[in-house]
Scaffold this motif. Structure first.
Motif, PDB file in Angstrom:
ATOM      1  N   GLN A 113       0.855  -1.183   0.000  1.00  0.00           N
ATOM      2  CA  GLN A 113       0.000   0.000   0.000  1.00  0.00           C
ATOM      3  C   GLN A 113       0.894   1.237   0.000  1.00  0.00           C
ATOM      4  N   PRO A 114       0.895   2.026  -1.089  1.00  0.00           N
ATOM      5  CA  PRO A 114       1.696   3.248  -1.084  1.00  0.00           C
ATOM      6  C   PRO A 114       1.154   4.245  -0.062  1.00  0.00           C
ATOM      7  N   ASP A 115       1.955   5.199   0.305  1.00  0.00           N
ATOM      8  CA  ASP A 115       1.534   6.261   1.209  1.00  0.00           C
ATOM      9  C   ASP A 115       0.524   7.136   0.459  1.00  0.00           C
ATOM     10  N   ALA A 116      -0.710   7.187   0.939  1.00  0.00           N
ATOM     11  CA  ALA A 116      -1.776   7.929   0.250  1.00  0.00           C
ATOM     12  C   ALA A 116      -1.457   9.416   0.125  1.00  0.00           C
ATOM     13  N   SER A 117      -0.617   9.941   0.999  1.00  0.00           N
ATOM     14  CA  SER A 117      -0.266  11.364   0.904  1.00  0.00           C
ATOM     15  C   SER A 117       0.513  11.669  -0.372  1.00  0.00           C
ATOM     16  N   THR A 118       1.053  10.621  -1.023  1.00  0.00           N
ATOM     17  CA  THR A 118       1.770  10.800  -2.284  1.00  0.00           C
ATOM     18  C   THR A 118       0.817  10.722  -3.478  1.00  0.00           C
ATOM     19  N   HIS A 119      -0.452  10.427  -3.213  1.00  0.00           N
ATOM     20  CA  HIS A 119      -1.499  10.268  -4.232  1.00  0.00           C
ATOM     21  C   HIS A 119      -1.321   9.012  -5.074  1.00  0.00           C
ATOM     22  N   TRP A 120      -0.547   8.055  -4.574  1.00  0.00           N
ATOM     23  CA  TRP A 120      -0.424   6.735  -5.211  1.00  0.00           C
ATOM     24  C   TRP A 120      -1.319   5.766  -4.465  1.00  0.00           C
ATOM     25  N   TYR A 121      -1.943   4.864  -5.222  1.00  0.00           N
ATOM     26  CA  TYR A 121      -2.833   3.859  -4.661  1.00  0.00           C
ATOM     27  C   TYR A 121      -2.529   2.507  -5.291  1.00  0.00           C
ATOM     28  N   ARG A 122      -3.070   1.466  -4.723  1.00  0.00           N
ATOM     29  CA  ARG A 122      -2.829   0.109  -5.234  1.00  0.00           C
ATOM     30  C   ARG A 122      -3.564  -0.124  -6.548  1.00  0.00           C
TER      31      ARG A 122
END
Length: 138
Positions: free
Chosen positions: A29-38
């Motif tokens: 799970q990427p860090d959502a604060s980076t705006h990356w998602y699974r």
């Protein structure tokens, strides 16, 4: 579905590292604060696959069809706009590629606008990867 062995047998390995491979992952799970998602992989080189955490592949070019798993309360996109997209990757030996969906936050997306995301690699790292020798090749 194509099993890993059937897919890998058609891939060429480099002569200097005949068992070397690269790994493509979609489980972190990427860090959502980076705006990356699974994302979930639905097809590899046009062939439907059962999604799994890691794909070990011989070096070379591959096409991954992925569906985004973006969970953002500000995203108001219809289900019909949530269509899979293709990501082309050049896999190198002893590298791990973490796939993800980049949510574009520069404007508000609604309706059937598919431009709200793009597939990509959110992390690439050094990773030991070697194919196992089958009993008949030892």
């Amino acid at each position: 579905m194509i099993g890993g062995g059937a897919l890998l047998s058609g891939c060429a390995s480099s002569p200097e590292d005949p068992l070397g491979c690269g790994t493509v992952s979609g489980y972190l799970q990427p860090d959502a604060s980076t705006h990356w998602y699974r994302v979930v992989v639905t097809h590899l080189n046009g062939q439907a696959v059962v999604s799994k955490p890691n794909y070990q592949l011989a070096p070379g070019e591959y096409e991954f069809t992925v569906a985004e798993l973006i969970d953002d309360p500000n995203l108001s996109v219809t289900v019909t706009a949530r269509v899979p997209k293709v990501l082309k990757l050049n896999i190198q030996s002893h590298q791990r590629y973490h796939l993800g969906a980049l949510l574009h936050t520069d404007k508000r997306y609604m309706g059937k606008d598919t431009a709200y995301w793009e597939p990509g690699v959110w992390l690439q790292e050094q990773h030991e990867c070697q194919f196992e020798l089958s009993p008949e090749t030892k």
